[in-house]
Design a protein around this motif. Structure first.
Motif, mmCIF file in Angstrom:
data_model
loop_
_atom_site.group_PDB
_atom_site.id
_atom_site.type_symbol
_atom_site.label_atom_id
_atom_site.label_comp_id
_atom_site.label_asym_id
_atom_site.label_seq_id
_atom_site.Cartn_x
_atom_site.Cartn_y
_atom_site.Cartn_z
ATOM 1 N N LEU A 105 23.424 48.839 -33.781
ATOM 2 C CA LEU A 105 22.933 48.012 -34.880
ATOM 3 C C LEU A 105 22.893 46.533 -34.479
ATOM 4 N N LYS A 106 23.934 46.083 -33.773
ATOM 5 C CA LYS A 106 23.998 44.685 -33.333
ATOM 6 C C LYS A 106 22.936 44.391 -32.276
ATOM 7 N N VAL A 107 22.745 45.351 -31.372
ATOM 8 C CA VAL A 107 21.757 45.179 -30.303
ATOM 9 C C VAL A 107 20.343 45.120 -30.871
ATOM 10 N N THR A 108 19.986 46.100 -31.708
ATOM 11 C CA THR A 108 18.631 46.144 -32.271
ATOM 12 C C THR A 108 18.381 44.968 -33.209
ATOM 13 N N GLY A 109 19.413 44.547 -33.943
ATOM 14 C CA GLY A 109 19.274 43.400 -34.840
ATOM 15 C C GLY A 109 18.996 42.119 -34.073
ATOM 16 N N THR A 110 19.662 41.962 -32.922
ATOM 17 C CA THR A 110 19.454 40.784 -32.082
ATOM 18 C C THR A 110 18.047 40.796 -31.459
ATOM 19 N N LYS A 111 17.643 41.972 -31.016
ATOM 20 C CA LYS A 111 16.289 42.104 -30.451
ATOM 21 C C LYS A 111 15.221 41.797 -31.499
ATOM 22 N N ALA A 112 15.480 42.226 -32.736
ATOM 23 C CA ALA A 112 14.516 42.003 -33.812
ATOM 24 C C ALA A 112 14.307 40.520 -34.093
ATOM 25 N N LEU A 113 15.306 39.704 -33.744
ATOM 26 C CA LEU A 113 15.189 38.254 -33.924
ATOM 27 C C LEU A 113 14.489 37.589 -32.735
ATOM 28 N N GLY A 114 14.066 38.405 -31.777
ATOM 29 C CA GLY A 114 13.277 37.879 -30.664
ATOM 30 C C GLY A 114 14.028 37.668 -29.368
ATOM 31 N N ALA A 115 15.285 38.062 -29.327
ATOM 32 C CA ALA A 115 16.089 37.827 -28.117
ATOM 33 C C ALA A 115 15.970 38.981 -27.132
ATOM 34 N N GLU A 116 16.168 38.652 -25.879
ATOM 35 C CA GLU A 116 16.326 39.681 -24.847
ATOM 36 C C GLU A 116 17.813 39.986 -24.763
ATOM 37 N N VAL A 117 18.175 41.258 -24.825
ATOM 38 C CA VAL A 117 19.587 41.643 -24.809
ATOM 39 C C VAL A 117 19.926 42.306 -23.479
ATOM 40 N N ILE A 118 20.956 41.786 -22.821
ATOM 41 C CA ILE A 118 21.451 42.373 -21.574
ATOM 42 C C ILE A 118 22.843 42.934 -21.847
ATOM 43 N N LEU A 119 23.020 44.211 -21.570
ATOM 44 C CA LEU A 119 24.325 44.849 -21.763
ATOM 45 C C LEU A 119 25.048 44.916 -20.421
ATOM 46 N N HIS A 120 26.264 44.377 -20.392
ATOM 47 C CA HIS A 120 27.005 44.336 -19.134
ATOM 48 C C HIS A 120 28.508 44.299 -19.410
ATOM 49 N N GLY A 121 29.264 45.121 -18.698
ATOM 50 C CA GLY A 121 30.729 45.071 -18.776
ATOM 51 C C GLY A 121 31.316 45.930 -19.877
ATOM 52 N N ASP A 122 32.641 46.119 -19.768
ATOM 53 C CA ASP A 122 33.360 46.956 -20.732
ATOM 54 C C ASP A 122 33.864 46.178 -21.941
ATOM 55 N N ASN A 123 33.888 44.844 -21.855
ATOM 56 C CA ASN A 123 34.401 44.046 -22.967
ATOM 57 C C ASN A 123 33.712 42.682 -22.987
ATOM 58 N N TYR A 124 34.069 41.880 -23.994
ATOM 59 C CA TYR A 124 33.445 40.558 -24.124
ATOM 60 C C TYR A 124 33.610 39.725 -22.868
ATOM 61 N N ASP A 125 34.809 39.716 -22.304
ATOM 62 C CA ASP A 125 35.099 38.821 -21.180
ATOM 63 C C ASP A 125 34.248 39.138 -19.952
ATOM 64 N N GLU A 126 34.006 40.422 -19.718
ATOM 65 C CA GLU A 126 33.154 40.808 -18.590
ATOM 66 C C GLU A 126 31.702 40.433 -18.864
ATOM 67 N N ALA A 127 31.266 40.596 -20.111
ATOM 68 C CA ALA A 127 29.905 40.197 -20.484
ATOM 69 C C ALA A 127 29.748 38.677 -20.364
ATOM 70 N N TYR A 128 30.772 37.951 -20.792
ATOM 71 C CA TYR A 128 30.762 36.491 -20.718
ATOM 72 C C TYR A 128 30.657 36.014 -19.261
ATOM 73 N N SER A 129 31.439 36.617 -18.375
ATOM 74 C CA SER A 129 31.415 36.238 -16.956
ATOM 75 C C SER A 129 30.028 36.451 -16.356
ATOM 76 N N TYR A 130 29.405 37.580 -16.726
ATOM 77 C CA TYR A 130 28.061 37.862 -16.213
ATOM 78 C C TYR A 130 27.045 36.876 -16.790
ATOM 79 N N ALA A 131 27.209 36.529 -18.068
ATOM 80 C CA ALA A 131 26.280 35.594 -18.719
ATOM 81 C C ALA A 131 26.309 34.221 -18.042
#
Length: 306
Positions: free
Chosen positions: A8-34
């Motif tokens: 729901l969060k992913v599709t909602g973000t995409k619907a607002l026009g963003a490109e969504v990249i999924l990476h890592g097992d938690n926020y901190d890993e996603a943050y490091s990649y970002a």
């Protein structure tokens, strides 16, 4: 976003026009990649909870609360990275220092709780909680400084307590709230901090991006825990009329059968037996006790699956 982010969060973000990249097992890993991705692609990174403008914006939540109820005694705020509570607590303590600010972390993501207790940064090795919106492993030193100055207390809630709060908000308040957003209500429902009986308490519900599958599991478990659903395992002699006799007893007990499974091939069964799994809709603990009594009086040995 982490790979386990609710759809729901992913599709909602995409619907607002963003490109969504999924990476890592938690926020901190996603943050490091970002951070790496932003540098490699010459992009500007806006921190979700350590940016001054974001924190100030989140502080306006406190202003709106005090506009609605200007004599609050306590404000309860979920904590992930600490940006929301930093903004809210800063605003409240400047406007009315007497108002207590209580932070709430998930037990499965205890970094900020442990850091607050120690007075310095204590990161976690891992995080695991249904409250994905506040599942942060590492503590922001900047936000911790504000929290130590402006927050009165931090408490923890576990996943069971968060699930209870989600179900309470759905049933009683008709609100769909995600785990992180419901943490504040969980702390109130389960009396994680002390307050006077007539206190005016404001709880911030910080999100509604709950996965439908997770919500269905919470509802199902909630029905069982509140004695509105009952799952029975019964072994019968596999002969004509045996199942009808059982269902007649359940009919007389005013139990509504909503699911039934008949297994005669399990290797754990004796030859000539059948295992029946029946899910019943019931009307509370007293009703379930009556059902169990009637079945026992008629010679049935039952197991209740919880």
């Amino acid at each position: 976003m982490p790979e386990a982010t609710p759809l729901l969060k992913v599709t909602g973000t995409k619907a607002l026009g963003a490109e969504v990249i999924l990476h890592g097992d938690n926020y901190d890993e996603a943050y490091s990649y970002a951070i790496t991705y932003a540098k490699e692609n010459n992009l500007t990174f806006i921190h979700p909870f350590e940016d001054d403008a974001v924190i100030a914006g989140q502080g306006t939540v406190a202003l709106e609360m005090l506009d609605d109820v200007n004599d609050l005694d306590v404000v309860v705020v979920p904590i992930g990275g600490g940006g929301l509570i930093s903004g809210v607590a800063s605003a409240i303590k400047q406007l009315d220092p007497k108002i207590r600010v209580i932070g709430v972390t998930a037990k499965g993501a205890p970094a900020m709780y442990n850091s607050f207790k120690k007075g310095s940064v204590v990161n976690s090795k891992s995080v695991r909680t249904i409250a994905d919106g506040i599942a942060v492993r590492d503590v922001s030193e900047k936000n911790l400084k504000t929290i130590l100055e402006c927050v009165d207390e931090i408490v923890q809630v576990d996943d069971e307590e968060i699930a209870n709060a989600i179900l309470y908000l759905l049933e009683k308040q008709k609100l769909i709230v995600e785990g992180g957003g419901a943490a504040s209500v969980a702390a109130i429902l389960h009396e994680k901090f002390k307050y006077k009986k007539d206190s005016k308490i404001g709880a911030i519900l910080s999100g509604g991006n709950i996965d439908v599958q997770m919500l269905s599991v919470i509802i199902e478990k909630g029905l069982i825990k509140s004695y509105r659903k009952m799952k029975l395992l019964i072994t019968l002699i596999d002969k004509p009329g045996a199942l009808m006799k059982l269902t007649d007893i359940l009919r007389l007990a005013n139990a509504n059968i909503i699911e039934i499974d008949y297994d005669r091939t399990s290797t754990k069964l004796s030859y000539g037996d059948a295992k029946i799994t029946i899910v019943l809709e019931t009307k509370g603990k007293k009703h379930q006790d009556e059902i169990k009594k009637m079945l026992n009086e008629n010679g049935y040995e039952i197991q209740i699956e919880v």
